[in-house]
Design a protein around this motif. Structure first.
Motif, PDB file in Angstrom:
ATOM      1  N   ALA A 121     -11.432  10.081  -4.381  1.00 57.51           N
ATOM      2  CA  ALA A 121     -10.885  11.402  -4.077  1.00 57.51           C
ATOM      3  C   ALA A 121      -9.733  11.790  -5.007  1.00 57.51           C
ATOM      4  CB  ALA A 121     -10.409  11.435  -2.628  1.00 57.51           C
ATOM      5  N   GLY A 122      -9.319  10.868  -5.870  1.00 56.74           N
ATOM      6  CA  GLY A 122      -8.199  11.154  -6.756  1.00 56.74           C
ATOM      7  C   GLY A 122      -6.843  11.047  -6.076  1.00 56.74           C
ATOM      8  N   ALA A 123      -6.797  10.374  -4.937  1.00 56.53           N
ATOM      9  CA  ALA A 123      -5.538  10.149  -4.224  1.00 56.53           C
ATOM     10  C   ALA A 123      -5.002   8.769  -4.586  1.00 56.53           C
ATOM     11  CB  ALA A 123      -5.766  10.247  -2.715  1.00 56.53           C
ATOM     12  N   ARG A 124      -3.723   8.597  -4.424  1.00 60.64           N
ATOM     13  CA  ARG A 124      -3.135   7.280  -4.665  1.00 60.64           C
ATOM     14  C   ARG A 124      -3.561   6.349  -3.533  1.00 60.64           C
ATOM     15  NH1 ARG A 124       2.893   8.165  -6.769  1.00 60.64           N
ATOM     16  NH2 ARG A 124       2.466   6.160  -7.760  1.00 60.64           N
ATOM     17  N   ALA A 125      -4.107   5.217  -3.882  1.00 54.36           N
ATOM     18  CA  ALA A 125      -4.615   4.254  -2.906  1.00 54.36           C
ATOM     19  C   ALA A 125      -3.503   3.269  -2.555  1.00 54.36           C
ATOM     20  CB  ALA A 125      -5.821   3.521  -3.469  1.00 54.36           C
ATOM     21  N   VAL A 126      -3.094   3.289  -1.286  1.00 58.95           N
ATOM     22  CA  VAL A 126      -2.035   2.413  -0.796  1.00 58.95           C
ATOM     23  C   VAL A 126      -2.655   1.450   0.209  1.00 58.95           C
ATOM     24  CG1 VAL A 126       0.207   2.290   0.360  1.00 58.95           C
ATOM     25  CG2 VAL A 126      -0.359   4.277  -1.086  1.00 58.95           C
ATOM     26  N   GLY A 127      -2.724   0.191  -0.162  1.00 61.07           N
ATOM     27  CA  GLY A 127      -3.289  -0.815   0.727  1.00 61.07           C
ATOM     28  C   GLY A 127      -2.217  -1.463   1.575  1.00 61.07           C
ATOM     29  N   VAL A 128      -2.583  -1.808   2.798  1.00 63.13           N
ATOM     30  CA  VAL A 128      -1.709  -2.594   3.672  1.00 63.13           C
ATOM     31  C   VAL A 128      -2.533  -3.758   4.214  1.00 63.13           C
ATOM     32  CG1 VAL A 128      -0.023  -0.825   4.333  1.00 63.13           C
ATOM     33  CG2 VAL A 128      -2.141  -1.013   5.601  1.00 63.13           C
ATOM     34  N   THR A 129      -1.940  -4.928   4.186  1.00 64.81           N
ATOM     35  CA  THR A 129      -2.664  -6.131   4.614  1.00 64.81           C
ATOM     36  C   THR A 129      -2.480  -6.375   6.111  1.00 64.81           C
ATOM     37  OG1 THR A 129      -0.789  -7.484   3.916  1.00 64.81           O
ATOM     38  CG2 THR A 129      -2.602  -7.246   2.342  1.00 64.81           C
ATOM     39  N   THR A 130      -2.693  -5.332   6.899  1.00 70.19           N
ATOM     40  CA  THR A 130      -2.572  -5.443   8.353  1.00 70.19           C
ATOM     41  C   THR A 130      -3.910  -5.748   9.008  1.00 70.19           C
ATOM     42  OG1 THR A 130      -2.799  -3.045   8.478  1.00 70.19           O
ATOM     43  CG2 THR A 130      -0.560  -3.933   8.504  1.00 70.19           C
ATOM     44  N   GLY A 131      -4.965  -5.799   8.224  1.00 68.02           N
ATOM     45  CA  GLY A 131      -6.296  -6.061   8.757  1.00 68.02           C
ATOM     46  C   GLY A 131      -6.816  -7.404   8.287  1.00 68.02           C
ATOM     47  N   SER A 132      -8.094  -7.455   7.996  1.00 73.11           N
ATOM     48  CA  SER A 132      -8.769  -8.704   7.641  1.00 73.11           C
ATOM     49  C   SER A 132      -8.848  -8.948   6.142  1.00 73.11           C
ATOM     50  CB  SER A 132     -10.198  -8.686   8.199  1.00 73.11           C
ATOM     51  OG  SER A 132     -10.167  -8.555   9.588  1.00 73.11           O
ATOM     52  N   PHE A 133      -8.233  -8.082   5.343  1.00 75.36           N
ATOM     53  CA  PHE A 133      -8.393  -8.169   3.894  1.00 75.36           C
ATOM     54  C   PHE A 133      -7.082  -8.526   3.218  1.00 75.36           C
ATOM     55  CE2 PHE A 133     -11.713  -5.495   5.564  1.00 75.36           C
ATOM     56  CZ  PHE A 133     -12.841  -6.063   4.988  1.00 75.36           C
ATOM     57  N   THR A 134      -7.202  -9.266   2.131  1.00 73.41           N
ATOM     58  CA  THR A 134      -6.031  -9.733   1.395  1.00 73.41           C
ATOM     59  C   THR A 134      -5.556  -8.677   0.406  1.00 73.41           C
ATOM     60  OG1 THR A 134      -7.324 -10.662  -0.429  1.00 73.41           O
ATOM     61  CG2 THR A 134      -6.955 -12.101   1.493  1.00 73.41           C
ATOM     62  N   ASP A 135      -4.377  -8.922  -0.142  1.00 76.01           N
ATOM     63  CA  ASP A 135      -3.872  -8.016  -1.166  1.00 76.01           C
ATOM     64  C   ASP A 135      -4.808  -7.983  -2.368  1.00 76.01           C
ATOM     65  OD1 ASP A 135      -3.156 -10.630  -1.827  1.00 76.01           O
ATOM     66  OD2 ASP A 135      -1.144 -10.092  -2.488  1.00 76.01           O
ATOM     67  N   GLU A 136      -5.395  -9.114  -2.682  1.00 74.82           N
ATOM     68  CA  GLU A 136      -6.346  -9.170  -3.794  1.00 74.82           C
ATOM     69  C   GLU A 136      -7.599  -8.332  -3.496  1.00 74.82           C
ATOM     70  OE1 GLU A 136      -9.028 -12.662  -5.385  1.00 74.82           O
ATOM     71  OE2 GLU A 136      -6.955 -12.899  -6.119  1.00 74.82           O
TER      72      GLU A 136
END
Length: 160
Positions: A121-136
């Motif tokens: 969508a052309g938005a900045r993607a901000v990840g948070v490791t509050t779920g089941s996925f790692t920062d990687e």
């Protein structure tokens, strides 16, 4: 199953039930969810502050989720969160379409499909490791930044 968290209920149930069991399983899950959601839902640390930071910047704070409105509304209410708008029953590329339509500046999520939707969508993607996925996992899916909790979002957003 943890690696599929975030998908639509209907997509997840397809892994576990035959087509003739599908409608009954969906109904049972939604009724159970409504019974337990208020007492089982907790707000993530920093969630209130994240919404406030977006609003302080003059932007709208929206929630985009694969959950059905029947489930999402009570969960948000139990957490004491009131987004400016709620979009339900969207996942992956469907989220990208909503983000494009909103001309979203940033999208915060905790799954690789969330990060991919933001990028598409052309938005900045901000990840948070509050779920089941790692920062990687999140970075590999396109996260520009990965936070270990939403508490870091307001500072990141102000400096972005």
């Amino acid at each position: 199953m943890d690696r599929r968290l975030g998908v639509k209920l209907e997509d997840e149930l397809a892994f576990w039930f035959t087509p003739d069991q599908f409608a009954a399983a969906t109904g049972i899950y939604r009724r159970h969810y409504l019974r337990v959601s208020e007492r089982m839902t907790t707000v993530l640390p920093g969630a209130h502050e994240a919404l406030a930071a977006v609003r302080a910047a003059g932007q709208r704070a929206v929630v985009i989720t694969a959950k059905h409105a029947v489930s999402a509304g009570p969960s948000l209410q139990a957490a004491g969160l009131a987004p400016d708008e709620l979009f339900t029953l969207v996942h992956g590329p469907e989220k990208a379409a909503v983000l494009r339509r909103l001309r979203a500046v940033a999208y915060v999520g905790d799954t690789p499909p969330d990060m991919a939707a933001a990028v598409q969508a052309g938005a900045r993607a901000v990840g948070v490791t509050t779920g089941s996925f790692t920062d990687e996992d999140l970075a590999d899916a396109g996260a520009e930044v990965v936070l270990d909790s939403l508490t870091g979002f307001p500072a990141w957003y102000r400096s972005a």
